[in-house]
Design an enzyme around this catalytic site. Structure first.
Site: not given
Ligand code: AHR
Length: 522
Positions: A199, A326
């Site tokens: 990110e 994610e």
């Molecule tokens: O999964 C929780 C968080 O969500 C992770 O650390 C991050 O990459 C995302 O914003």
């Protein structure tokens, strides 16, 4: 027999007796074309994510070798056993946002002398670095899983990242390879994927895509490993509706100087309300949030389409994968728990979210080759919840387990005719979602989801060129939309047998309201 099982048993009997009825013109019908096999559904589409966050690793999985909780090399035997039963193919570690503050040297050597840091992203609690590189690879070994190591681009240096790669994969007599040997691992570790930051547009450094791309080119130029140990290199991509990262990265990274660029990581979370400030509750929600959650999760389809459209233009040879590393539900934090720990309950609704996403990923298997649900234990849409020495399996766990035959199966196209619409207020979604594939065991598998929480749906299934006789598998459903497992009642939601018999190659079945089904079609 518990109530759910009784209900399902009744459904199955009913299904079998209905199998003799001929389909009417406006029947919902699913036709599978087994003669037109598509791409292989990469097993890593079923990947998991374990971040140093809350009790996701510490307590949830890692208790340490001295713990009275039975463990192997510090990892809980009960949790490992359950994860093995759902065939975890891949684990991403150590973050997430945590990855861009992680310095790998803190996590090697004698555990008692490792530095203590504060986990500034997640609850500002002590991070004692008990789980580091060697412990993570022990976990992967115990699970028999591939590995995805996420490097620190945000606060580390190109040298630090290159050193980690050498420590992990060096097969010569370099000082770093010898240090790994001294720390107990003679052979190089097998790193399947290596992420260059996480990110970067947010917690990973608040960068523009232009800045990140320059850094990716720089850092990845120094990620060197022996040929047999070179991981696939993953660049941080965009999130939600933003396709600019995918577009810019695939236009501006060309694998110069032997550097690799094998995939983009994309993030999309499902929020019931779609609003971060008031996301919605994990349980006790109204039907309005049932449908809005499923509608929001179905956005995954258009998000993949929009990004893949850019990639088809910029990377027509399909050398770069679109990985959703994610995804999953993100609810308001469970009352009474640490807000930084992202602990949430997990209900039947989560199982449908998972299954709808699987069906979407299968349909995009050509480009989507890896995904990681967030996260494996005790965090966000978890497979397992723990409380001290107890553990329970969530409805999401069962969805993953039911879909195991789809790992490395060959996608088969299908069409759904007369798919009804389920509507409430301003929201409408298709009632049925389905996916089919030829699995490694040679059998054809079909997954079905009924998104309507109030009504079963009758479907006829046929497979072109095949005379199908039976459907055998499992169904996951419950009476309440938010049915979930608790430590007092850990088996409230679990799959039950589901079978049906065909008549002259035509098969009719009823998909119960709010359910997920996976069956072998024979
Ligand atoms: O999964 C929780 C968080 O969500 C992770 O650390 C991050 O990459 C995302 O914003």
């Amino acid at each position: 027999m518990n109530t759910i099982k009784k209900t399902i048993f009744a459904v199955s009997i009913l299904t079998s007796s209905l199998a003799l009825a001929a389909p009417a013109a406006n029947d919902v019908s699913i036709s599978i074309d087994a003669k037109k096999p598509g791409p292989v559904i990469n097993k890593n589409i079923y990947g998991q994510f374990a971040e140093h966050l809350g009790t996701g690793i510490y307590e949830g999985m890692w208790v340490g070798p001295e713990s009275p909780i039975p463990n192997t090399k510090g990892w809980r035997n009960d949790v490992i056993g359950a994860l093995k039963n759902m065939h975890v193919p891949l684990v991403r570690w150590p973050g997430g946002c945590f990855a861009d503050e992680y310095h790998w040297r803190d996590g090697i050597g004698a555990r008692e002398s490792r530095p203590v840091k504060m986990n500034t992203n997640w609850g500002n609690v002590e991070e004692r670095n008990a789980v580091g590189t060697h412990e993570f690879f022990d976990l992967a070994d115990l699970l028999g899983a591939d590995t995805y190591v996420n490097g620190n681009l945000g606060s580390g240096t190109a040298q630090e990242m290159a050193d980690w790669m050498e420590y992990l994969t060096g097969d010569g007599k370099s000082t770093l390879a010898e240090l790994r040997r001294k720390n107990g691992h003679d052979k190089p570790f097998k790193v399947t994927f290596f992420g260059v930051g996480n990110e970067a547009w947010g917690c990973g450094g608040n960068m523009t895509v232009q800045h990140y791309t320059s850094l990716f080119n720089q850092y990845s130029s120094f990620l060197k490993a022996p040929k047999d140990y070179m991981p696939k290199i993953i660049a941080t991509g965009g999130h939600d509706d933003d396709t600019t990262w995918t577009d810019y990265l695939t236009k501006n990274i060309h694998g110069q100087w032997n550097m690799r660029f094998d995939g983009i990581s994309f993030h999309y979370y499902t929020l019931p309300t779609g609003v971060w400030e008031k996301k919605g509750a994990a349980t006790g929600f109204k039907e309005e949030e049932w449908i809005s959650t499923l509608k929001n999760t179905l956005r995954m389809e258009s998000l993949i389409n929009n990004n893949v459209a850019k990639m088809e233009k910029n990377d027509p040879k399909n050398t770069v994968a679109f990985n959703i590393d994610e995804w999953g539900t993100w609810y308001d934090v469970e009352p009474g728990t640490n807000a930084g720990f992202l602990y949430q309950q997990n209900s039947l609704r989560d199982a449908l979210v998972a299954a709808l996403n699987f069906n979407i990923f299968h349909a995009h298997a050509e480009r989507v080759k890896m995904t990681n649900i967030a996260q494996m234990v005790n965090v966000l849409q978890a497979m397992i919840l723990t409380e001290k020495d107890k553990m329970l399996l969530t409805p999401t766990y069962y969805a993953f387990q039911m879909y195991v035959p789809f790992q490395n199966a060959t996608f088969l196209p299908l069409t759904i005719k007369n798919n009804p619409t389920y509507s409430l207020g301003k929201n409408s979604i298709p009632e049925v979602s389905a996916s089919a594939a030829r699995a490694l065991d040679g059998k054809l598998y079909l997954s079905l989801v009924n998104t309507n929480p109030n009504k079963e749906v009758e479907v006829s299934v046929d497979v072109a060129g095949e005379n199908i006789k039976t459907l055998t598998g499992r169904v996951l459903t419950a009476k309440a939309m938010d049915a979930h497992n608790t430590f007092a009642n850990p088996l409230a939601v679990q799959p039950a047998a589901f079978n049906a018999v065909a008549d002259k190659g035509k098969l009719k079945l009823k998909i119960p309201a709010k359910s997920v089904i996976v069956v072998a079609v024979e």
